[in-house]
Motif scaffolding. Structure first.
Motif, PDB file in Angstrom:
ATOM      1  N   GLU A  15       0.861  -1.182   0.000  1.00  0.00           N
ATOM      2  CA  GLU A  15       0.000   0.000   0.000  1.00  0.00           C
ATOM      3  C   GLU A  15       0.896   1.230   0.000  1.00  0.00           C
ATOM      4  O   GLU A  15       1.799   1.345   0.823  1.00  0.00           O
ATOM      5  CB  GLU A  15      -0.896  -0.039   1.263  1.00  0.00           C
ATOM      6  CG  GLU A  15      -1.673   1.223   1.541  1.00  0.00           C
ATOM      7  CD  GLU A  15      -2.633   1.592   0.420  1.00  0.00           C
ATOM      8  OE1 GLU A  15      -2.297   2.539  -0.339  1.00  0.00           O
ATOM      9  OE2 GLU A  15      -3.687   0.952   0.294  1.00  0.00           O
ATOM     10  N   ASP A  16       0.665   2.144  -0.952  1.00  0.00           N
ATOM     11  CA  ASP A  16       1.540   3.318  -1.042  1.00  0.00           C
ATOM     12  C   ASP A  16       1.082   4.477  -0.163  1.00  0.00           C
ATOM     13  O   ASP A  16       1.850   5.417   0.060  1.00  0.00           O
ATOM     14  CB  ASP A  16       1.664   3.782  -2.503  1.00  0.00           C
ATOM     15  CG  ASP A  16       0.323   4.148  -3.105  1.00  0.00           C
ATOM     16  OD1 ASP A  16      -0.652   3.394  -2.866  1.00  0.00           O
ATOM     17  OD2 ASP A  16       0.229   5.170  -3.789  1.00  0.00           O
ATOM     18  N   GLU A  17      -0.167   4.434   0.317  1.00  0.00           N
ATOM     19  CA  GLU A  17      -0.579   5.466   1.274  1.00  0.00           C
ATOM     20  C   GLU A  17      -0.016   5.059   2.631  1.00  0.00           C
ATOM     21  O   GLU A  17      -0.500   4.123   3.263  1.00  0.00           O
ATOM     22  CB  GLU A  17      -2.105   5.561   1.343  1.00  0.00           C
ATOM     23  CG  GLU A  17      -2.736   6.063   0.051  1.00  0.00           C
ATOM     24  CD  GLU A  17      -4.212   5.680  -0.036  1.00  0.00           C
ATOM     25  OE1 GLU A  17      -4.960   5.964   0.915  1.00  0.00           O
ATOM     26  OE2 GLU A  17      -4.587   5.056  -1.043  1.00  0.00           O
ATOM     27  N   ASP A  39      -2.853  -3.460  -2.595  1.00  0.00           N
ATOM     28  CA  ASP A  39      -3.608  -2.352  -3.162  1.00  0.00           C
ATOM     29  C   ASP A  39      -3.453  -2.371  -4.688  1.00  0.00           C
ATOM     30  O   ASP A  39      -2.414  -2.779  -5.213  1.00  0.00           O
ATOM     31  CB  ASP A  39      -3.060  -1.029  -2.592  1.00  0.00           C
ATOM     32  CG  ASP A  39      -3.905   0.157  -3.015  1.00  0.00           C
ATOM     33  OD1 ASP A  39      -5.137  -0.014  -3.145  1.00  0.00           O
ATOM     34  OD2 ASP A  39      -3.344   1.247  -3.216  1.00  0.00           O
ATOM     35  N   MET A  64      -3.950   0.459  -6.862  1.00  0.00           N
ATOM     36  CA  MET A  64      -3.285   1.665  -7.355  1.00  0.00           C
ATOM     37  C   MET A  64      -1.942   1.849  -6.650  1.00  0.00           C
ATOM     38  O   MET A  64      -1.899   2.190  -5.472  1.00  0.00           O
ATOM     39  CB  MET A  64      -4.159   2.891  -7.087  1.00  0.00           C
ATOM     40  CG  MET A  64      -5.513   2.855  -7.814  1.00  0.00           C
ATOM     41  SD  MET A  64      -5.324   2.878  -9.603  1.00  0.00           S
ATOM     42  CE  MET A  64      -4.762   4.572  -9.812  1.00  0.00           C
ATOM     43  N   LYS A 116     -12.379  -0.309  -0.906  1.00  0.00           N
ATOM     44  CA  LYS A 116     -12.102   0.824  -0.030  1.00  0.00           C
ATOM     45  C   LYS A 116     -13.294   1.773  -0.016  1.00  0.00           C
ATOM     46  O   LYS A 116     -13.910   1.955  -1.065  1.00  0.00           O
ATOM     47  CB  LYS A 116     -10.877   1.593  -0.536  1.00  0.00           C
ATOM     48  CG  LYS A 116      -9.567   0.883  -0.343  1.00  0.00           C
ATOM     49  CD  LYS A 116      -8.470   1.774  -0.922  1.00  0.00           C
ATOM     50  CE  LYS A 116      -7.098   1.251  -0.566  1.00  0.00           C
ATOM     51  NZ  LYS A 116      -6.027   2.129  -1.093  1.00  0.00           N
TER      52      LYS A 116
HETATM   53 CA    CA Z   1      -2.791   3.207  -3.521  1.00  0.00          CA
END
Ligand code: CA
Length: 235
Positions: free
Chosen positions: A8-10, A52, A54, A101
């Protein structure tokens, strides 16, 4: 309890998920982009991947495609509500389940628990006393203990869910399994899995077994009911 890779990039969400999973005893590693996710999936050999869609680098769909070339690690995909298509494509590529989400940590825990129980159950089912160790049909060989499938001698990489489906069907040639039964037996009936999910798993399984004219044809659709493994090909 289990080794889980969270991609997950967040960062805030990634850390929140990690804290929550660690809280119930899981070992968690994090990755924040596509390339490092693929590396971690191979290097750390996790028991489950929360992925995730994205992501920077390349997206979760591409990550799934690359991981599935060598690994059958269960994948729970995280998708945005606006991208219905990702779910379908994700499942086609070999994700085991998806969560839209925003989700609650409780929901995430429940899905992870269900997937881990399912892959546990598959391992337990592999005890030799319960079933044939080797299932053969036409060009297909299923080594239940080694968790290996070969189609005309060529190894076929299956996800845990696909293996479980194939083993159930091929182990009972001629018997018709309803979608409801498969849901209960393979998915444990605990998660909200839809008919469409079963159908896309079956489609992918057929394709992996070689498509039309090959072992994939052994899985027959019984219209309005479910699926059956052809009995034309007893061992
Ligand atoms: Ca993402």
């Amino acid at each position: 309890m289990s080794r889980i890779l969270v991609v997950e990039d967040e960062l805030e969400l990634a850390n929140l998920i990690r804290r929550d999973l660690q809280h119930v005893g899981h070992q968690v590693t994090l990755a924040h982009d596509g390339p490092s996710a693929v590396r971690a999936a191979v290097a750390d050999d996790p028991e489950l991947i929360v992925l995730d869609v994205m992501l920077p680098g390349f997206d979760g769909l591409e990550v799934t495609r690359r991981i599935r070339q060598t690994r059958s690690t269960p994948i729970l995909m995280l998708t945005a509500r606006s991208t219905e298509l990702d779910k379908v494509v994700g499942l086609e590529l070999g994700a085991d389940d998806y969560l839209t989400k925003p989700f609650s940590m409780r929901e995430l825990q429940a899905r992870i628990g269900a997937i881990l129980r399912r892959s546990d159950a598959i391992r337990r089912q592999s005890r030799p006393a319960e079933t044939e160790d080797l299932i053969r049909a036409a060009g297909l060989t299923i080594d239940v203990l080694a968790h290996e499938v070969r189609s005309d001698g060529v190894p076929v990489a299956l996800t845990a869910t696909e293996f479980s489906l194939l083993r159930l069907l091929a182990g009972n040639p001629g018997r018709v399994f309803s979608r409801e039964f498969l849901l209960e037996e393979v998915w444990g009936g605990e998660v909200a899995v839809f008919d469409r999910t079963i159908d896309s798993h079956i489609q992918r399984l057929r394709k992996k077994l070689g498509g039309p004219g090959s072992a994939g044809d052994l899985i027959e659709t019984v219209w309005g009911v479910g699926y059956r493994f052809s009995s034309r090909t007893s061992p």
